[in-house]
Structure formats: C-alpha cells, structure tokens
Design a protein around this motif. Sequence first.
Motif, PDB file in Angstrom:
ATOM      1  N   ILE A  76       8.520   9.225   3.747  1.00 57.49           N
ATOM      2  CA  ILE A  76       7.233   9.601   4.081  1.00 57.49           C
ATOM      3  C   ILE A  76       6.375   8.528   4.600  1.00 57.49           C
ATOM      4  O   ILE A  76       5.794   8.517   5.661  1.00 57.49           O
ATOM      5  CB  ILE A  76       6.541  10.163   3.051  1.00 57.49           C
ATOM      6  CG1 ILE A  76       6.720  11.818   2.747  1.00 57.49           C
ATOM      7  CG2 ILE A  76       4.952  10.285   3.068  1.00 57.49           C
ATOM      8  CD1 ILE A  76       6.109  12.551   1.543  1.00 57.49           C
ATOM      9  N   VAL A  77       6.286   7.329   3.836  1.00 58.13           N
ATOM     10  CA  VAL A  77       5.569   6.093   4.303  1.00 58.13           C
ATOM     11  C   VAL A  77       6.121   5.717   5.491  1.00 58.13           C
ATOM     12  O   VAL A  77       5.136   5.119   6.373  1.00 58.13           O
ATOM     13  CB  VAL A  77       5.960   4.926   3.163  1.00 58.13           C
ATOM     14  CG1 VAL A  77       5.233   3.569   3.682  1.00 58.13           C
ATOM     15  CG2 VAL A  77       4.990   5.578   1.844  1.00 58.13           C
ATOM     16  N   THR A  78       7.368   5.383   5.852  1.00 61.12           N
ATOM     17  CA  THR A  78       7.652   5.301   7.061  1.00 61.12           C
ATOM     18  C   THR A  78       7.391   6.209   8.213  1.00 61.12           C
ATOM     19  O   THR A  78       7.032   5.714   9.112  1.00 61.12           O
ATOM     20  CB  THR A  78       9.254   5.257   7.092  1.00 61.12           C
ATOM     21  OG1 THR A  78       9.960   4.177   5.992  1.00 61.12           O
ATOM     22  CG2 THR A  78      10.163   4.719   8.416  1.00 61.12           C
ATOM     23  N   GLY A  79       7.435   7.321   8.252  1.00 68.67           N
ATOM     24  CA  GLY A  79       7.104   8.363   9.045  1.00 68.67           C
ATOM     25  C   GLY A  79       5.573   8.310   9.490  1.00 68.67           C
ATOM     26  O   GLY A  79       5.167   8.158  10.377  1.00 68.67           O
ATOM     27  N   ALA A  80       4.842   8.394   8.178  1.00 65.49           N
ATOM     28  CA  ALA A  80       3.483   8.172   8.434  1.00 65.49           C
ATOM     29  C   ALA A  80       3.072   7.091   9.089  1.00 65.49           C
ATOM     30  O   ALA A  80       1.960   6.819   9.756  1.00 65.49           O
ATOM     31  CB  ALA A  80       2.708   8.491   6.992  1.00 65.49           C
ATOM     32  N   PHE A  81       3.652   5.923   8.715  1.00 65.50           N
ATOM     33  CA  PHE A  81       3.146   4.389   9.295  1.00 65.50           C
ATOM     34  C   PHE A  81       3.555   4.414  10.781  1.00 65.50           C
ATOM     35  O   PHE A  81       2.731   4.013  11.644  1.00 65.50           O
ATOM     36  CB  PHE A  81       3.912   3.375   8.692  1.00 65.50           C
ATOM     37  CG  PHE A  81       3.939   2.108   9.196  1.00 65.50           C
ATOM     38  CD1 PHE A  81       2.571   1.355   9.150  1.00 65.50           C
ATOM     39  CD2 PHE A  81       4.750   1.267  10.056  1.00 65.50           C
ATOM     40  CE1 PHE A  81       2.356   0.123   9.889  1.00 65.50           C
ATOM     41  CE2 PHE A  81       4.611   0.381  10.642  1.00 65.50           C
ATOM     42  CZ  PHE A  81       3.352  -0.418  10.551  1.00 65.50           C
TER      43      PHE A  81
END
Length: 323
Positions: free
Chosen positions: A288-293
């Motif tokens: 999630i963090v990777t995708g949202a970033f």
Amino acid sequence: MSANPARHRPSGLAFALASALAFGGSGVFARPLLDAGMDSLHVTWLRVAGAALLLLPVALAHWRVARRRPLLVLAYGVFPMAGVQALYFAAIARIPVGIALLIEFLGPVLVLLWLRVVRRTRVSPAAVVGVVLAVAGLGLLLEVWAGMRLDVIGVSLALGAAAAQAAFFLLGDSMGEDTDPLAVIAFGSLVATVLLGVLAQPWTIPWGLLADPVTLGGFHVPGWAMALWLGLVCTAIAYFTGVSAIRRLSPQVAGGVAYLEVVTAIVLAWVLLGEALTPVQILGAAVIVTGAFIAQTAVPGTPALLEDTPAGGTGPTGVTAPP
C-alpha cells in the motif's frame, strides 16, 4: 504567500521527519481517551480546538486570508481538518490504528481516480501501477480471502478519511503564492472547531475523564495530558513542521518522508497498544505504501477547485497529508 525560501535539504528533512513522527502518534495518543469511554467526536473536538487556540495568533496576523479566500478556508476546515480527523478517530475506535491509517493513505489513489474519471485527465502509466499496487495491498491488509476479518464500519470510516484526505490534496492545488498555508491551517482549525462543536456538543464532554489517569503502554497518564499532546504536538506542531518541510524541500521529497507517519503509527501501536499486524498484513502495508507513494508522486498539477490559481501554485503533492 511570500516567495519560498531557498531549498535547504538538511533542515527540510528534519522538519519533515518531525512532522511525520508528530502526525503518526495521533491515533495512539487518542486511543486511551477512547478506551476510557470518551466519544470519538469529543476527542476530535478537543484536538482541533486545542490546535485552533494555539494557532490563533497566526490567524489574527493573517486575517486577510479569510476575507480573500473564504471558500478555501471553509472547505479546508470541513474536509482536511474536521473530516479527516473525525473519520479517522471514529475508525480507530473500531479497527487497529495502523490499519486505519494505511487505509486513509489511499487518499492519493483517490486523487488519481478523481482526475481520470471526473476531470478526464490523462494519467501516467506509473500512476496506474501505483493504483493497482495500492488496491492489491489493501486486499492483503484486509485479508479479503478470509471474508474480511476487520469491522466493516471501521473500514468504511477509514475509507471516508481517505476521501477527505484526497480533498486535502486537491484543495492544496488552489493555494497560490499569495496564500500562506499555515494561515489556511489556522483558519481551518477554527472552522473545524465551530463545525465539530455543533456535532460534538462540548458541554456534554465528560470533562471528569480528563482528570483521571488513562493507560498508555503500561503507564498511567492524566487524560488532560493526552488531550494537550493531541492539540499541541499531533496537530499544531505537526502542521507547522510539515509546512516548513515543504517550503525547504521539493514536494516529492517531503511527501516521501511523510510516509514515515504510517511506520510511526504501526510501531507505536505495536509497542504502546499491543496492536500487531500479521505477516500478510505487513506485506499488504508495504505494498500500500509503495503504491500510494507512486500514485502521489505521479499526480499532475490540476486546475484550482475554488477559483483561478496564480501561476506556480502549490500542487496536490505539495502539502504533507494529515492523519
């Protein structure tokens, strides 16, 4: 707003780190008050009212902002200040702090969907990759193959916070160089205090709970200390350091450091509240963090939502996201 100061990476990174740490602790320090029996709306009102009081000198010094940009100030108070925080605190009363914050950080993904579906704006392939990763990570976090073990209402509230966060990014696009972001935050907190005051009815707050000790990580702390920390550190200082970071770094760098907020929330919730994620949820959190970033850094500048923005206005990725 005056011209941005010269970029200064060391101090900018320090401000960005301080902002992420301050924002990341909001859910953890609110949970003891919620567990003690205080309603989430009451806790939210205490937080924004404390911030409004602390930022009142800023509002008085920049009173022309409210007269020049009334719609921006009103919208900022309704969505980023009142909406995000009220929905987030309501969510953490039902689901773990770290999971609620991870879902909220889908805000940049919703910005991209808004731009593509509503504004018909072309988005980059990287943005599409970010959306796919974030949605896949959400599926892992919720463990959907097991019938979603989390509270449905809590997840819905967290998604509402993500939508309000998306509005925050888009509203940031309407701030021109003649508008001081900290002044908008100050007035937004005042608007949120009044709005939430109608809903929370502060005269019904069980003020006696603030005099009683609450438990945090095995320690007994006065309830008023939790409320003071939420208003001073998790709101006023968090926003101030966030704005200071943005003015010293590029938006992409400041936004990237802001994702330490999620790590901070997960670690603090594990250490102080005993809320641990499963290995699959940890993998989902990372995705999630990777995708949202990726999604956040791929968001292009958009037309101002409320009125025309002078050239060089702050873009949606130009402001650190609130919790």
